[in-house]
Design a protein around this motif. Sequence first.
Motif, PDB file in Angstrom:
ATOM      1  N   UNK A   4     111.900  -2.158  13.849  1.00 40.74           N
ATOM      2  CA  UNK A   4     110.814  -2.032  14.822  1.00 40.74           C
ATOM      3  C   UNK A   4     111.390  -1.958  16.226  1.00 40.74           C
ATOM      4  N   UNK A   5     112.338  -2.853  16.469  1.00 44.51           N
ATOM      5  CA  UNK A   5     112.938  -2.923  17.794  1.00 44.51           C
ATOM      6  C   UNK A   5     113.582  -1.595  18.168  1.00 44.51           C
ATOM      7  N   UNK A   6     114.383  -1.067  17.242  1.00 41.42           N
ATOM      8  CA  UNK A   6     115.050   0.200  17.534  1.00 41.42           C
ATOM      9  C   UNK A   6     114.043   1.321  17.758  1.00 41.42           C
ATOM     10  N   UNK A   7     113.024   1.353  16.893  1.00 43.96           N
ATOM     11  CA  UNK A   7     112.002   2.392  17.014  1.00 43.96           C
ATOM     12  C   UNK A   7     111.288   2.308  18.358  1.00 43.96           C
ATOM     13  N   UNK A   8     110.916   1.094  18.739  1.00 42.30           N
ATOM     14  CA  UNK A   8     110.174   0.943  19.990  1.00 42.30           C
ATOM     15  C   UNK A   8     111.070   1.184  21.199  1.00 42.30           C
ATOM     16  N   UNK A   9     112.354   0.844  21.078  1.00 42.73           N
ATOM     17  CA  UNK A   9     113.287   1.139  22.177  1.00 42.73           C
ATOM     18  C   UNK A   9     113.251   2.626  22.492  1.00 42.73           C
ATOM     19  N   UNK A  10     113.282   3.424  21.426  1.00 42.54           N
ATOM     20  CA  UNK A  10     113.238   4.875  21.630  1.00 42.54           C
ATOM     21  C   UNK A  10     111.952   5.299  22.318  1.00 42.54           C
ATOM     22  N   UNK A  11     110.830   4.757  21.821  1.00 40.00           N
ATOM     23  CA  UNK A  11     109.546   5.139  22.394  1.00 40.00           C
ATOM     24  C   UNK A  11     109.444   4.712  23.855  1.00 40.00           C
ATOM     25  N   UNK A  12     110.026   3.549  24.146  1.00 42.06           N
ATOM     26  CA  UNK A  12     109.913   3.013  25.508  1.00 42.06           C
ATOM     27  C   UNK A  12     110.886   3.660  26.478  1.00 42.06           C
ATOM     28  N   UNK A  13     111.924   4.280  25.926  1.00 45.02           N
ATOM     29  CA  UNK A  13     113.035   4.731  26.760  1.00 45.02           C
ATOM     30  C   UNK A  13     112.596   5.472  28.028  1.00 45.02           C
ATOM     31  N   UNK A  14     111.666   6.418  27.916  1.00 47.31           N
ATOM     32  CA  UNK A  14     111.347   7.156  29.148  1.00 47.31           C
ATOM     33  C   UNK A  14     110.479   6.365  30.123  1.00 47.31           C
ATOM     34  N   UNK A  15     110.076   5.142  29.749  1.00 48.62           N
ATOM     35  CA  UNK A  15     109.059   4.492  30.577  1.00 48.62           C
ATOM     36  C   UNK A  15     109.484   3.209  31.264  1.00 48.62           C
ATOM     37  N   UNK A  16     110.733   2.813  31.078  1.00 47.62           N
ATOM     38  CA  UNK A  16     111.182   1.624  31.782  1.00 47.62           C
ATOM     39  C   UNK A  16     110.331   0.383  31.471  1.00 47.62           C
ATOM     40  N   UNK A  17     110.299   0.039  30.205  1.00 46.11           N
ATOM     41  CA  UNK A  17     109.598  -1.185  29.786  1.00 46.11           C
ATOM     42  C   UNK A  17     110.648  -2.128  29.206  1.00 46.11           C
ATOM     43  N   UNK A  18     110.625  -3.378  29.637  1.00 49.28           N
ATOM     44  CA  UNK A  18     111.567  -4.358  29.103  1.00 49.28           C
ATOM     45  C   UNK A  18     111.117  -4.815  27.716  1.00 49.28           C
ATOM     46  N   UNK A  19     111.964  -4.603  26.709  1.00 51.14           N
ATOM     47  CA  UNK A  19     111.635  -5.218  25.427  1.00 51.14           C
ATOM     48  C   UNK A  19     112.891  -5.770  24.781  1.00 51.14           C
ATOM     49  N   UNK A  20     112.699  -6.723  23.895  1.00 56.41           N
ATOM     50  CA  UNK A  20     113.859  -7.376  23.314  1.00 56.41           C
ATOM     51  C   UNK A  20     113.569  -7.828  21.888  1.00 56.41           C
ATOM     52  N   UNK A  21     114.636  -8.290  21.245  1.00 58.14           N
ATOM     53  CA  UNK A  21     114.551  -8.672  19.835  1.00 58.14           C
ATOM     54  C   UNK A  21     115.006 -10.116  19.672  1.00 58.14           C
ATOM     55  N   UNK A  22     114.207 -10.915  19.003  1.00 58.51           N
ATOM     56  CA  UNK A  22     114.585 -12.305  18.755  1.00 58.51           C
ATOM     57  C   UNK A  22     114.458 -12.617  17.271  1.00 58.51           C
ATOM     58  N   UNK A  23     115.611 -12.970  16.659  1.00 50.09           N
ATOM     59  CA  UNK A  23     115.579 -13.347  15.245  1.00 50.09           C
ATOM     60  C   UNK A  23     116.434 -14.594  15.069  1.00 50.09           C
TER      61      UNK A  23
END
Length: 701
Positions: free
Chosen positions: A335-354
Motif C-alpha cells: 500500500x505504501x509503495x503504491x500510494x507513494x507513486x500516486x502521491x509523488x506529483x503532489x508533495x504529500x508527506x506519507x510514511x509506513x509504520x510496522x
Amino acid sequence: MNSTYLLTPIDYLKGIGPNRAKLLKEELSIYTYSDLLHFFPNRYIDRTKYYKINELQRNDAEVQIVGKITHFKTIDQGKTKRLVASFTDNTGSLELVWFKGIKWIRESLKLNTAYVIFGKINWFNGQFSMPHPDLKSLEEQKKSLSGLMQPIYPSTEKLSKRGVSNKIISKAIENLIKLSYKQFSETLPDYFLKELNLMPKAKALLYIHFPKNAELLAKAKYRLKFEELFYVQLQLILKNKIRKQKIKGYNFTKVGRFFKEFYGQHLPFTLTHAQKRVVREIRNDMGTGAQMNRLLQGDVGSGKTMVAFLSCLLALDNDFQACIMAPTEILATQHHQGLLELCAPMNIELDLLTGSTKLRDRKRIHEGLESGELKILIGTHALLEDKVVFKNLGLAIIDEQHRFGVAQRAKLWTKNQLPPHILVMTATPIPRTLAMSLYGDLDISVIDELPPGRKPITTVHHYDSNRLKVFHFLRKEIKKGRQVYIVYPLIQESEHMDYKDLMDGYESIARDFPMPEYQISVVHGQMKPADKEFEMNRFVKGETQIMVATTVIEVGVNVPNASVMVIESAERFGLSQLHQLRGRVGRGAEQSFCILITGQKLSNDSKTRLEAMTQTNDGFKLSEVDLKLRGPGDLMGTQQSGILQMKIADIVQDQDILQQARQWAKKIIEKDARLELTEHTRVKNTYLNITKNKKNWKYIS
Ligand code: ADP
Ligand code: MG
C-alpha cells in the motif's frame, strides 16, 4: 415475557431440584423458568404412528406399540443380570429387555395393564426384542403433551452422563407449561398478530415444545423466529439512530486542492461507475457533521485502494490526517509503495509504520504525526501502539477488517477529541441484506463492478496424482513470460509442520524447475520481515518466475504479470481464503488460471467448496455458499457481536423472515420512535427486558 413469575430460578421446578439445576445452568445457561421455556427442541420424533407386532420389519427402526406385559423374569448369568418381559398385542409378542435399573423397573411393572412402548427393535434368535424401551401406561400417554410429536432437546455429554436425560428435560418443561401457561404474556402488538397472521406467543411456546402436528409446529416456529429477528432488528435500528444523533464527527465541508488536482490530473485510469458512486457516498457521509462508520465491500481486485486513497485526500483537503491499517506487513508495504507513486506529483508527506520499523524512523514518524506534517500513515497493528499520537486524525481506513478485533478498532478513536471517520474495507463480501442486519449500525457501500478488461480466471481442480501434468502446464506458462504462485496452507497450531510441508514442496519444485532456467522465491511465516520483503520484491520485479509461499500472500499483493495460482492441499482452505488467493492473479490483461490441488479423499464440504470455486468467480455467490456451509457464526466480527447467538432463527436460512422483521421494525420506529403509544407498550417492555439482560451488547465500534 415480563412476568416475574417466569424469572423464578429453575431449582424450584418440579423434577429439577438443586443438583440438576446446577448442571442446567453450567451446561446450557438455563437459569430461570423463562430460560427453560425458551430452550427449544432441535427435532421431534413422530409418535402418532402405532405399529402392530406382526407388522414389524427387521430393520432396526424406532417403533411404537400398544400392548400388555404377560410375564417377566430376571435372568442371572453370574456377572450380568437382565430383566426380560414378554410383551404382546393381539398380533404377536416380543421381548422387552433391561440391563440397568432392574430392581426399580421390576417393582414398577404391572401385568395386564395397557402400555405404550417406544424404542428400537432388534431381531435376534427368531424373535424381536426391544432393549430399554420408553415405557408408559396408555393412560399416562394420553395425558402427556408429548404424546404426538416427542421433542428432542439439544444436550451435552455431561448432562447425559449425569442422567439429565431428554425425558427429564421434556417432563420438566411439560410441568412448567401446565403450571404456568396463563402467565405467558404476549410480546408483539395485537395488530402484528393480525396483519402477519402470527400465532400468539403462549400458543407458540406450547406448540414449539409439544406440537400436535407439523402444521402447528411450523406456525409456532415462524412466530418465534419472527419475534427473535424483530427484536434484533429493532435494537440495530435504534442503535443506529442513536449513533447518528449522538456521535458527532468532523465535518469535511470542502473538496479542495488535493482531491481536485489528483482527480483532474493524476488519476491513472478512469474510475468505474461503482468506484465513483462509492466515493460520492463516502464524501457525503463525511460532510454531515456526524461520524462516518462505513463498511466498504468489494470483491478482490475491484479497486478499493483507489477509493481509500481518494478518501484520504478529502481528509487532507479539510486539514486532517488519515491512516490506513493493513493486516500484514507485506500488504502495508505494498500500500505504501503504491500510494507513494500516486502521491509523488503532489508533495504529500506519507510514511509506513510496522512492527519492524527502526527506532530512528519511528521517532521521525511520531514527530511528524504530532506536528501534523505527516499527512498519511500506513501500517499494521503497530498503528495502535500508545506512542502513536496524531495531531488531528480525521479518517481511519481499515483494510480487511476480519483480521482485526473490534476492541482494537475502538482504540483508534481515543486519539482525538472527536472520533475519526471510519472506513472498513473488506473483500469477503456478504449478501447485502445480511450485512445490513448484521451491521445495522454501519453504513454500507458496495463496489459491484470490476475494472474493465478483466478476463475471468479459469479455475480447475486436480488430484495430487496429477501434479506432473500441472507442472507441465506451469512450464508452458512460464515460457510465455508469466509468473506463478504456489501456495501451501498455514495452520497456526502447527507452524512447524506447515514449514516442513512448504520446504518439502519447495524441494520438489526446485527439482522440477531447476536453476538457472527457473528462479524461485520462497516466503513463509518464519522468515524475518526484511527477508520476506526481499523475496517478494524479487518476484514483483520479475526476477523470479515462481513464488512458493504460505498464505502470507493471501491478501492484497499485486503482481499483474502473475497469471497462475496453484493452491496445494486446497481442501484445507476455507472458501473465502481460496477466493482471496485466487484474486492474486487475473490482474493483468492475460488469461489467468487457478489450480486447486487436493488429496483423493475429500469431505462433502470440501467437495462443495471446490465445486463452487471452479464454477464461479463471484465473491458474493461464494460467500453465500460459505455461509450455508459454515453458518454465520464464523463470519468476520460476528462472534463479538453477540447478535447471532439466536435461539431459533437462523440468519442465513431465515432470510425472508429476517427481511420481513426488519421492515416491521422500521415501520414501528417510523411511526413511534420512542415506543410511547399504548399499542406498543409490549414492544417497549420486551425491548427493555432484552437490552437489560444482555450484558455485552457492544459490538462493532
Ligand atoms: P482490491 O479491491 O482487491 O483492493 P485493488 O485496489 O488492489 O483491488 O485494485 C486491483 C487492481 O486494479 C490494481 O492494479 C488497480 O490499480 C487496478 N484498478 C483499480 N481501479 C481501476 C480502474 N477503475 N480501472 C482500471 N484498473 C483499476
Ligand atoms: Mg486490497
